[in-house]
Design a protein around this motif. Sequence first.
Motif, PDB file in Angstrom:
ATOM      1  N   LEU A  61       0.826  -1.206   0.000  1.00  0.00           N
ATOM      2  CA  LEU A  61       0.000   0.000   0.000  1.00  0.00           C
ATOM      3  C   LEU A  61       0.862   1.259   0.000  1.00  0.00           C
ATOM      4  O   LEU A  61       1.901   1.311   0.665  1.00  0.00           O
ATOM      5  CB  LEU A  61      -0.894   0.027   1.237  1.00  0.00           C
ATOM      6  CG  LEU A  61      -2.080  -0.932   1.285  1.00  0.00           C
ATOM      7  CD1 LEU A  61      -2.748  -0.831   2.642  1.00  0.00           C
ATOM      8  CD2 LEU A  61      -3.077  -0.617   0.185  1.00  0.00           C
ATOM      9  N   SER A  64      -3.399   3.618   2.249  1.00  0.00           N
ATOM     10  CA  SER A  64      -3.462   3.072   3.601  1.00  0.00           C
ATOM     11  C   SER A  64      -4.241   4.004   4.524  1.00  0.00           C
ATOM     12  O   SER A  64      -5.059   3.553   5.341  1.00  0.00           O
ATOM     13  CB  SER A  64      -2.058   2.813   4.152  1.00  0.00           C
ATOM     14  OG  SER A  64      -1.322   4.016   4.272  1.00  0.00           O
ATOM     15  N   GLU A 117      -7.960   3.782   3.713  1.00  0.00           N
ATOM     16  CA  GLU A 117      -8.587   2.610   4.335  1.00  0.00           C
ATOM     17  C   GLU A 117      -8.862   2.862   5.814  1.00  0.00           C
ATOM     18  O   GLU A 117      -9.906   2.467   6.339  1.00  0.00           O
ATOM     19  CB  GLU A 117      -7.696   1.379   4.159  1.00  0.00           C
ATOM     20  CG  GLU A 117      -7.627   0.875   2.734  1.00  0.00           C
ATOM     21  CD  GLU A 117      -7.716  -0.640   2.650  1.00  0.00           C
ATOM     22  OE1 GLU A 117      -7.957  -1.288   3.690  1.00  0.00           O
ATOM     23  OE2 GLU A 117      -7.568  -1.168   1.543  1.00  0.00           O
ATOM     24  N   SER A 135       1.193   2.901   5.002  1.00  0.00           N
ATOM     25  CA  SER A 135       1.832   2.095   3.953  1.00  0.00           C
ATOM     26  C   SER A 135       2.139   0.675   4.411  1.00  0.00           C
ATOM     27  O   SER A 135       3.053   0.033   3.878  1.00  0.00           O
ATOM     28  CB  SER A 135       3.133   2.763   3.465  1.00  0.00           C
ATOM     29  OG  SER A 135       2.897   4.075   3.020  1.00  0.00           O
ATOM     30  N   TRP A 168      -0.671  -1.526   6.395  1.00  0.00           N
ATOM     31  CA  TRP A 168      -1.764  -2.338   6.952  1.00  0.00           C
ATOM     32  C   TRP A 168      -3.065  -1.968   6.262  1.00  0.00           C
ATOM     33  O   TRP A 168      -3.292  -0.815   5.911  1.00  0.00           O
ATOM     34  CB  TRP A 168      -1.880  -2.085   8.452  1.00  0.00           C
ATOM     35  CG  TRP A 168      -2.856  -2.965   9.176  1.00  0.00           C
ATOM     36  CD1 TRP A 168      -2.614  -4.192   9.719  1.00  0.00           C
ATOM     37  CD2 TRP A 168      -4.242  -2.684   9.447  1.00  0.00           C
ATOM     38  NE1 TRP A 168      -3.747  -4.693  10.303  1.00  0.00           N
ATOM     39  CE2 TRP A 168      -4.762  -3.787  10.158  1.00  0.00           C
ATOM     40  CE3 TRP A 168      -5.082  -1.610   9.158  1.00  0.00           C
ATOM     41  CZ2 TRP A 168      -6.086  -3.847  10.577  1.00  0.00           C
ATOM     42  CZ3 TRP A 168      -6.402  -1.662   9.573  1.00  0.00           C
ATOM     43  CH2 TRP A 168      -6.897  -2.772  10.278  1.00  0.00           C
ATOM     44  N   ARG A 169      -3.936  -2.984   6.102  1.00  0.00           N
ATOM     45  CA  ARG A 169      -5.222  -2.737   5.461  1.00  0.00           C
ATOM     46  C   ARG A 169      -6.329  -3.559   6.112  1.00  0.00           C
ATOM     47  O   ARG A 169      -6.071  -4.555   6.791  1.00  0.00           O
ATOM     48  CB  ARG A 169      -5.156  -3.082   3.980  1.00  0.00           C
ATOM     49  CG  ARG A 169      -5.132  -4.563   3.663  1.00  0.00           C
ATOM     50  CD  ARG A 169      -5.027  -4.798   2.155  1.00  0.00           C
ATOM     51  NE  ARG A 169      -5.937  -3.945   1.426  1.00  0.00           N
ATOM     52  CZ  ARG A 169      -5.683  -3.461   0.191  1.00  0.00           C
ATOM     53  NH1 ARG A 169      -4.540  -3.755  -0.412  1.00  0.00           N
ATOM     54  NH2 ARG A 169      -6.564  -2.701  -0.419  1.00  0.00           N
TER      55      ARG A 169
END
Length: 214
Positions: free
Chosen positions: A57, A62, A65, A138, A140-141
């Motif tokens: 990401l 990121s 989200e 940048s 975790w999602r």
Amino acid sequence: MNFADRLDACHSSVVHDVMKDLGLPLRVLPRTIIGLEPWMRCAGPVFTVRGRPDPTLDKHNSLLEWATLLSRVPQGRVVIVQPQDDRRALFGGLSAEALKIKGARGYIADGGCRDIDAIAKERFPVFARYATPIDIVSAWRVESYEEPIAVGNEMVQPDDYVLADRDGIILVPGAAVEAVVAAAEQKMETEGEMVKAIRAGVDPLEAYLKHRVF
């Protein structure tokens, strides 16, 4: 008063005891998930989130989200997150302020948190396993919302209620919350009479035989 408010007025230890008496499964989250401050407690219907690390990401996506996650939390719910991550902070001060304004009742993460002082200043209840300055940008999602998630040895169901306080975090099935809350309120009333008796000098055995609680 709704079930969330009534449950919030109970103690997790009492809820555990009455669930045991009612023959309900005892579902307690790991004792390593604790409130950021001793006064923190929350209760209400859960809003489950599961996510995972994703180093592909970029910064914008990121954060997009994460903002979407905060936006989707309904009023009156306690967020429970399974991040599948033991390195990063899954919550911070600005997020606490946002959820407080939205009317969320609390946030529980099977993972990390940061901005502890800012969260405490907001008086927003947050439970987590550790603190770290490392963020999720940048990295975790979100994978899913309002689906069953595993936390420790327990499955958190989307229709569960949760009560978190200094003694721990216990789950109550939505279908049983009315009976559990009513039994907990009755037990706390009886325990109050027991406390009065002990403070008045009544022998503990005599007090127990009268009130049948301890």
